[in-house]
Scaffold this motif. Structure first.
Motif, short mmCIF file in Angstrom:
data_model
loop_
_atom_site.label_atom_id
_atom_site.label_comp_id
_atom_site.label_asym_id
_atom_site.label_seq_id
_atom_site.Cartn_x
_atom_site.Cartn_y
_atom_site.Cartn_z
N LEU A 193 0.82 -1.20 0.00
CA LEU A 193 0.00 0.00 0.00
C LEU A 193 0.86 1.26 0.00
O LEU A 193 0.56 2.24 -0.69
CB LEU A 193 -0.92 0.00 1.23
N ILE A 194 1.94 1.23 0.77
CA ILE A 194 2.80 2.41 0.88
C ILE A 194 3.45 2.74 -0.46
O ILE A 194 3.68 3.91 -0.79
CB ILE A 194 3.87 2.19 1.97
N VAL A 195 3.74 1.72 -1.26
CA VAL A 195 4.35 1.97 -2.56
C VAL A 195 3.29 2.32 -3.61
O VAL A 195 3.48 3.23 -4.42
CB VAL A 195 5.14 0.73 -3.03
N VAL A 196 2.16 1.63 -3.58
CA VAL A 196 1.16 1.80 -4.62
C VAL A 196 0.48 3.17 -4.53
O VAL A 196 0.25 3.82 -5.56
CB VAL A 196 0.11 0.68 -4.55
N LEU A 197 0.17 3.62 -3.33
CA LEU A 197 -0.57 4.88 -3.19
C LEU A 197 0.19 6.08 -3.76
O LEU A 197 -0.34 6.79 -4.63
CB LEU A 197 -0.93 5.11 -1.72
N LEU A 232 10.74 4.10 -7.39
CA LEU A 232 11.71 3.21 -6.75
C LEU A 232 12.38 3.89 -5.57
O LEU A 232 12.84 3.22 -4.64
CB LEU A 232 12.75 2.76 -7.78
N THR A 233 12.44 5.21 -5.58
CA THR A 233 13.04 5.96 -4.47
C THR A 233 12.27 5.71 -3.18
O THR A 233 12.85 5.46 -2.12
CB THR A 233 13.05 7.47 -4.79
N GLY A 234 10.95 5.76 -3.26
CA GLY A 234 10.12 5.47 -2.09
C GLY A 234 10.29 4.04 -1.62
O GLY A 234 10.30 3.76 -0.42
N ALA A 268 7.25 7.36 2.88
CA ALA A 268 7.56 5.94 3.08
C ALA A 268 8.12 5.70 4.48
O ALA A 268 7.70 4.76 5.17
CB ALA A 268 8.56 5.47 2.03
N VAL A 269 9.06 6.53 4.92
CA VAL A 269 9.67 6.36 6.24
C VAL A 269 8.63 6.54 7.34
O VAL A 269 8.55 5.74 8.29
CB VAL A 269 10.84 7.34 6.44
#
Length: 325
Positions: free
Chosen positions: A11-15, A31-33, A136-137
């Motif tokens: 979820l954190i990457v897709v959103l 990709l950075t996230g 992300a963090v």
């Protein structure tokens, strides 16, 4: 806990990825996230913060430096040395994707991406990178409460020296090949030594290196195959997000390292560009990976005397405890 963190990672990457895709930004930014998310999930919020700061400022430097092979090489050598030094805290595996992202940006600088509807400026790159990494963090830290879930044991300083030498030489050799030769599969060549080299001298060292190499090759094939099978760029992005989350889950569950490598490599491939670009550059990516394995094996063989000396020094510093007769 592992399953829950893996699900949240998707979820954190897709959103934010959906927002970036809507804005017409390349997958390499997404990709950075993923890199910051991986560092936070595996190593905790402090390492995640280090990753976020390094990516936010460092990728701007990498993007500007990519215009000339010498400056690009200098950046990759510095990044590789810093990555090697992180082994002193046992952070090397958690920061692997952070380091790989520099390789991706060196080869495909976003400010020179002619496929974008609205070209990115350096300021745009900084703001987008900072935004995705901070999100992300913060999101992962809320789930894990900021704790490290899978930190490796710190590596002794003398072993780290050998590790740093291998990684620095690998960057000094591979970066000019990629930048001067305009190798489209360049990220694969730059990232392969980061994945397969290790700061230890163990029985079957070269064999294990090649086993990891097979993991990189298989992960590349899986990523390219997924890109061929999927019909849209957004589907490629979502699949890459799932592969990245699976890699985190594999690391947290302490599965065989090769499984982590396979999933991580597949994620990098799927984030490296559009569906058409991934498929078109598939052959060069595989050739670049095999060349990276050859260079890594040669450097590992040259580093064996340094690693053997480090092991000998450890044995002298920690002699076996005598047993009572």
């Amino acid at each position: 806990m592992v399953v829950f963190v893996t699900f949240i990672a998707v979820l954190i990457v897709v959103l934010p990825g959906a927002v970036l895709h809507r804005l017409g930004l390349p997958g390499t930014i997404g990709l950075t996230g993923v890199a910051a998310m991986t560092a936070t999930a595996i190593l905790g919020w402090r390492a995640g913060a280090v990753s976020a700061v390094a990516l936010s400022f460092g990728l701007v430097v990498a993007d500007v430096s990519a215009h000339f092979w010498l400056t690009a090489t200098m950046v990759m050598v510095v990044v590789s040395v810093a990555y090697g030094l992180s082994a002193m805290k046992g952070w090397q595996w958690g920061l692997m994707l952070t380091t790989i992202q520099f390789a991706v940006i060196i080869v495909n600088p976003p400010t020179r991406d002619l496929t974008l509807t609205h070209p990115l400026s350096v300021l745009d790159l900084f703001l987008v990178t900072a935004g995705t990494t901070v999100f992300a963090v913060a999101a992962v830290s809320l789930v894990t409460r900021g704790h490290a879930l899978s930190v490796e044991k710190p590596v002794a300083a003398d072993r780290v020296v050998a590790y740093v030498v291998m990684l620095g030489l690998a960057a000094a050799i591979t970066t000019p090949i990629v930048t001067v030769g305009h190798l489209k599969g360049g990220p694969a060549l730059l990232m392969t030594p980061m994945i397969v080299l290790e700061p230890y001298l163990r029985h079957g060292m070269i064999g294990r290196l090649l086993d990891r190499g097979w993991g990189v090759l298989l992960g590349s094939l899986l990523g390219i195959g997924a890109a061929v099978a999927l019909n849209a760029d957004w589907a490629v992005y979502v699949t890459g997000s799932c592969a990245a989350a699976f890699a985190i889950g594999a690391k947290l569950a302490k599965w065989e390292y090769r499984r982590y490598v396979e999933a991580l490599t597949a994620a990098v491939v799927l984030f490296s560009g559009t569906k058409a670009a991934i498929v078109a550059n598939g052959r060069e990516r595989m050739v670049a990976t095999m060349l990276g394995l050859v260079i890594s094996a040669a450097l590992a063989a040259l580093a064996i005397p340094l690693l053997r000396r480090a092991r000998s020094d450890d044995a002298q510093s920690h002699p076996p405890t005598p047993t009572a007769s």
